[in-house]
Design an enzyme around this catalytic site. Sequence first.
Site, PDB file in Angstrom:
ATOM      1  N   ASP A   9       0.868  -1.169   0.000  1.00  0.00           N
ATOM      2  CA  ASP A   9       0.000   0.000   0.000  1.00  0.00           C
ATOM      3  C   ASP A   9       0.918   1.236   0.000  1.00  0.00           C
ATOM      4  O   ASP A   9       2.112   1.114   0.298  1.00  0.00           O
ATOM      5  CB  ASP A   9      -0.861  -0.036   1.274  1.00  0.00           C
ATOM      6  CG  ASP A   9      -1.574   1.262   1.527  1.00  0.00           C
ATOM      7  OD1 ASP A   9      -2.264   1.751   0.620  1.00  0.00           O
ATOM      8  OD2 ASP A   9      -1.431   1.820   2.645  1.00  0.00           O
ATOM      9  N   ASP A  11      -0.135   5.224   0.838  1.00  0.00           N
ATOM     10  CA  ASP A  11      -0.349   6.246   1.876  1.00  0.00           C
ATOM     11  C   ASP A  11      -0.452   5.600   3.255  1.00  0.00           C
ATOM     12  O   ASP A  11      -1.295   4.726   3.481  1.00  0.00           O
ATOM     13  CB  ASP A  11      -1.612   7.045   1.569  1.00  0.00           C
ATOM     14  CG  ASP A  11      -1.463   7.813   0.267  1.00  0.00           C
ATOM     15  OD1 ASP A  11      -0.486   8.573   0.167  1.00  0.00           O
ATOM     16  OD2 ASP A  11      -2.285   7.640  -0.639  1.00  0.00           O
TER      17      ASP A  11
HETATM   18  C1  XBP Z   1      -5.118   6.317   0.889  1.00  0.00           C
HETATM   19  C2  XBP Z   1      -6.141   7.220   0.382  1.00  0.00           C
HETATM   20  C3  XBP Z   1      -5.855   8.141  -0.730  1.00  0.00           C
HETATM   21  C4  XBP Z   1      -5.201   9.462  -0.413  1.00  0.00           C
HETATM   22  C5  XBP Z   1      -5.525  10.481  -1.464  1.00  0.00           C
HETATM   23  O1  XBP Z   1      -4.662   5.482  -0.144  1.00  0.00           O
HETATM   24  O2  XBP Z   1      -7.269   7.135   0.821  1.00  0.00           O
HETATM   25  O3  XBP Z   1      -7.117   8.414  -1.275  1.00  0.00           O
HETATM   26  O4  XBP Z   1      -5.650   9.955   0.831  1.00  0.00           O
HETATM   27  O5  XBP Z   1      -5.163  10.096  -2.713  1.00  0.00           O
HETATM   28  P1  XBP Z   1      -3.747   4.153   0.131  1.00  0.00           P
HETATM   29  P2  XBP Z   1      -5.954  10.647  -4.020  1.00  0.00           P
HETATM   30  O6  XBP Z   1      -3.575   3.993   1.601  1.00  0.00           O
HETATM   31  O7  XBP Z   1      -4.528   3.013  -0.499  1.00  0.00           O
HETATM   32  O8  XBP Z   1      -2.447   4.405  -0.578  1.00  0.00           O
HETATM   33  O9  XBP Z   1      -6.362  12.058  -3.733  1.00  0.00           O
HETATM   34  O10 XBP Z   1      -4.980  10.550  -5.152  1.00  0.00           O
HETATM   35  O11 XBP Z   1      -7.168   9.762  -4.260  1.00  0.00           O
HETATM   36 MG    MG Z   2      -2.887   3.253   3.427  1.00  0.00          MG
END
Ligand code: XBP
Ligand code: MG
Length: 254
Positions: A9, A11
């Site tokens: 993953d 973020d």
């Molecule tokens: C986490 C999220 C993402 C980011 C924003 O993603 O919810 O939506 O907060 O990204 P992950 P975008 O943990 O799956 O990486 O604005 O590009 O959607």
């Molecule tokens: Mg995440």
Amino acid sequence: MALKAILFDVDGTLAETEMAHLAAFNRAFADWGLPWAWSRDDYAELLSVTGGRERIKYFVESRGIDTPENFDAGALHKHKTKLYNESFAQKGVPLRTGIERLILEARASGVKIAIATTTSRPNVDSLIASTLGEEAIDWFSTFACGEDVARKKPSPEVYQVCLERLGIQPEEAVAMEDSINGLKSAVQAGIPTIITPSSFTQGEDFSGALTVVSDLGDPKSSLAWLSGVRVEGPTLDLPTIRTLVEGAARTAAE
Ligand code: XBP
Ligand code: MG
């Protein structure tokens, strides 16, 4: 079954990027003359909705906000993505403890690495290039991102796309996640999952994870084991991950 790939993953797992996302959302609102400013607490609640465009729409609908005529959440989100990526040129976000070590271990031992995220692809490229270098983008076998799926996490779709592109079975992979939405997504795709909670996801219910540890640890700063299969520090390394995944496969077969 042997471990063939680690699916990361982005973020919260590769790096604590959510404060940079939050700043980009608020700057985008200001640029568009919208009188919205999300606090950290607002954002902690809004994070339950994955995907930035979906998050903006949920914010507007859940608060009963009247939007200006011609309001376009998709175009606003595109602007937010541009600002987020520009922010990496000024001030990047470092990788979390142990991430680079595990990526290098996987590369050295022929285990594939891949991305399975709800965030937008440009955001992933910026993070990887600014932390590991431009050439590191080629280290990843595939990038399954928000643009590639109809339903974002907790739907299993992004992990299913990732497995299909890699041509492997769920038991031949391990997912690295930080949130309950990510855990649900990976587990529904049948993939054993290791959780390293991030600053926004601490306290979520991670039952169903293989193991939950504070981070991947490094030799000088040991990880803390939190729940699931017990892991001794200081680091969660590739041989330990292999043992955990093989143990999960044995348990499932019994
Ligand atoms: C986490 C999220 C993402 C980011 C924003 O993603 O919810 O939506 O907060 O990204 P992950 P975008 O943990 O799956 O990486 O604005 O590009 O959607
Ligand atoms: Mg995440």
